[in-house]
Design a protein around this motif. Structure first.
Motif, short mmCIF file in Angstrom:
data_model
loop_
_atom_site.label_atom_id
_atom_site.label_comp_id
_atom_site.label_asym_id
_atom_site.label_seq_id
_atom_site.Cartn_x
_atom_site.Cartn_y
_atom_site.Cartn_z
N ALA A 177 0.83 -1.20 0.00
CA ALA A 177 0.00 0.00 0.00
C ALA A 177 0.86 1.26 0.00
CB ALA A 177 -0.93 -0.01 1.22
N LEU A 178 1.95 1.25 0.77
CA LEU A 178 2.83 2.41 0.85
C LEU A 178 3.61 2.61 -0.44
CD1 LEU A 178 4.06 4.65 2.61
CD2 LEU A 178 5.71 2.97 3.45
N ALA A 179 4.15 1.53 -0.99
CA ALA A 179 4.99 1.64 -2.19
C ALA A 179 4.19 2.08 -3.40
CB ALA A 179 5.69 0.31 -2.45
N THR A 180 2.97 1.58 -3.53
CA THR A 180 2.15 2.00 -4.67
C THR A 180 1.80 3.48 -4.58
OG1 THR A 180 0.19 1.17 -3.50
CG2 THR A 180 1.18 -0.26 -5.13
N ARG A 181 1.58 3.98 -3.36
CA ARG A 181 1.33 5.41 -3.20
C ARG A 181 2.58 6.23 -3.50
NH1 ARG A 181 -3.37 6.37 -0.08
NH2 ARG A 181 -2.86 8.60 -0.25
N ALA A 182 3.74 5.62 -3.36
CA ALA A 182 4.99 6.30 -3.70
C ALA A 182 5.30 6.25 -5.19
CB ALA A 182 6.15 5.69 -2.91
N GLU A 210 -4.97 -1.73 -8.95
CA GLU A 210 -5.36 -3.13 -8.87
C GLU A 210 -4.45 -3.98 -7.99
OE1 GLU A 210 -5.15 -4.25 -12.92
OE2 GLU A 210 -7.10 -3.40 -13.47
N VAL A 211 -3.25 -3.47 -7.69
CA VAL A 211 -2.25 -4.33 -7.07
C VAL A 211 -2.66 -4.77 -5.66
CG1 VAL A 211 -0.85 -2.38 -6.24
CG2 VAL A 211 0.21 -4.60 -6.58
N LEU A 212 -3.18 -3.87 -4.83
CA LEU A 212 -3.53 -4.26 -3.46
C LEU A 212 -4.69 -5.25 -3.44
CD1 LEU A 212 -2.52 -3.73 -0.61
CD2 LEU A 212 -4.27 -1.96 -0.38
N PRO A 213 -5.78 -5.02 -4.19
CA PRO A 213 -6.82 -6.08 -4.25
C PRO A 213 -6.30 -7.40 -4.80
CG PRO A 213 -7.69 -4.00 -5.07
CD PRO A 213 -6.22 -3.81 -4.89
N MET A 251 -3.40 -13.83 -1.59
CA MET A 251 -2.92 -14.27 -0.28
C MET A 251 -3.98 -15.04 0.50
SD MET A 251 -0.95 -10.86 1.05
CE MET A 251 0.60 -10.30 0.35
N ALA A 252 -5.26 -14.88 0.12
CA ALA A 252 -6.34 -15.46 0.92
C ALA A 252 -6.19 -16.98 1.07
CB ALA A 252 -7.69 -15.12 0.28
#
Length: 436
Positions: free
Chosen positions: A266-271, A295-298, A304-305
């Motif tokens: 989440a942090l890296a995509t915002r960066a 799309e990466v976080l979803p 991972m589920a």
């Protein structure tokens, strides 16, 4: 009580036989026959259950620890009203302990030709897919003496995603990222920085950053400033082998690793960086690559589920080879694995030069906070032995971390509650130092 049509026929014949054989002056035959006839009549008047029609709707995904609502639509095509009970059965892991019996049962009152919507609230206790089992309906007659019962397969799946408990740390890390990436530019250039702007020299600035040509044009001393580059590549590698199955508290180490990976993503995509995922033990389990920033976080949480620890050793050679294929250019490789001495020394350490030659490598391991409690134990012989064993384990982990550091690996060893923010802080530190 639930009777089938064959049982009802046998009951009626039994009533007739009893009425004929028993002496009529006792009244037993008449009473028994009357009761059995009433049961048969009740059964005949009960609405049929085989012809019922069902439909599903509601949630298909839910974060672990949150409720999921599933709607079951029941249609009664017969002309008789249906009065009875319905059980919407799911796997035991779809409910909180001790709640399955009450949460899955519903009272049903459905007039003929109409339909009703029944809501079942699930509360999954583990990650992964949870499937609906049979829907069982018991239709009672007007007197409630007998009824019909039947089961139907009405498929539905609810996927329980990782809880992402560390998202509470995201706002503070995003604030630091905004400070790093815009409000304060770095003065020294690193591998992961790009030119930002010129400004006037201030006392204390690094003289190596003076732009002499620009200073000559401006007739003042100008300083070059740099900012962290965007669009860097990060590969998160999850070791799902035997060491990830070890329980820390009430959850396996893998769960804490997943949480840390989600916060970093989440942090890296915002960066503005690109993040890919690899889960590997004896073979590749999951790969998520090339997803867009939205799309990466979803995609990560969905992949991972279903991950579960494998109860065998990780093939580190295969893991490293797969990681190098997914990261052909310079990248930040974040390896979430254990710090147990034997697997690291025999499996990972000989392969590290292949990774550190081109990439920045961070190894994050989930520590057991119980070791600290055991190491402080005194007073009894058992406590002293426990403290000695815990201290030896901590010393081994520190020694392993030091050996990895000598190969250029940044090592994190933190308990489950701290591993996610510690990994995010390490990412920001590397970003600020220009090492990405």
């Amino acid at each position: 009580m639930a009777l089938t049509g064959r049982t009802a026929l046998l009951a009626a014949l039994g009533a007739l036989v009893v009425g004929l054989l028993l002496p009529s002056w006792t009244g037993i035959g008449l009473v028994t026959g009357a009761v059995l006839i009433a049961v048969v009549v009740d059964l005949v008047l009960a609405a049929p259950v085989r012809s019922l029609r069902f439909g599903r709707g509601g949630d298909t995904t839910v974060r672990l620890g949150e409720p999921a609502t599933v709607e079951l639509t029941v249609t009664n095509p017969s002309g008789r009203p249906l009065r009875g009970l319905l059980r919407d059965a799911w796997a035991p892991s779809a409910w909180r302990p001790g709640t399955a019996e009450t949460a899955s049962r519903h009272t049903l009152a459905l007039p003929g030709g109409e339909r009703r919507k029944i809501t079942t609230v699930l509360a999954p206790t583990r990650r992964g897919d949870h499937h609906a089992h049979r829907v069982t309906v018991r239709s009672l007659g007007p007197l409630g003496l007998a009824g019909r019962q039947g089961s139907h397969l009405v498929p539905w799946t609810v996927r329980a995603l990782p809880p992402f408990a560390s998202r509470k740390h995201l706002p503070s890390r995003l604030a630091r990222l905004r400070e790093l990436d815009g409000r304060t530019s770095v003065l020294t250039r690193g591998q992961g920085t790009e030119f930002d702007s010129l400004r006037e020299y201030l006392p204390g600035d690094d003289v190596r950053s003076i732009d002499w040509r620009a200073s000559a044009r401006r007739h003042t001393v100008a300083i070059r400033t740099w900012r962290p580059e965007r669009d860097r590549h990060i590969l998160v590698v999850l070791d799902t082998g035997r060491t990830s199955a070890g329980r820390v508290g009430d959850a396996p180490r893998l769960d804490a690793a997943l949480d840390a990976a989600l916060l970093l993503t989440a942090l890296a995509t915002r960066a503005g960086d690109r993040v890919d995922l690899l889960a590997h033990d004896s073979r590749k389990r999951v790969t998520v690559a090339g997803s867009s920033a939205h799309e990466v976080l979803p995609a990560f949480t969905n992949a991972m589920a279903g991950l579960e620890p494998a109860l065998h050793e990780t093939d580190m050679r295969s893991l490293v080879a797969t990681a190098l294929k997914l990261a052909p250019q310079r990248s930040l490789i974040v390896l979430l694995t254990g710090l147990d001495a034997a697997p690291v020394e025999d499996g990972l350490r000989p392969l590290l030069p292949m990774l550190t030659k081109r990439h920045e490598v961070v190894l994050a391991s989930v520590a057991d906070p119980q070791l600290d409690a055991l190491a402080a134990g005194r007073g009894t012989l058992e406590a002293v032995y426990g403290a000695a064993a815990a201290e030896q384990t901590r010393a081994d982990r520190r020694a392993t971390a030091e050996r990895l550091s000598r190969h250029g690996v940044t090592v994190l060893d933190a308990p489950p509650a701290r591993i996610a923010p510690a990994l995010a802080d390490t990412y920001l530190a590397l970003k600020a130092a220009g090492r990405l």
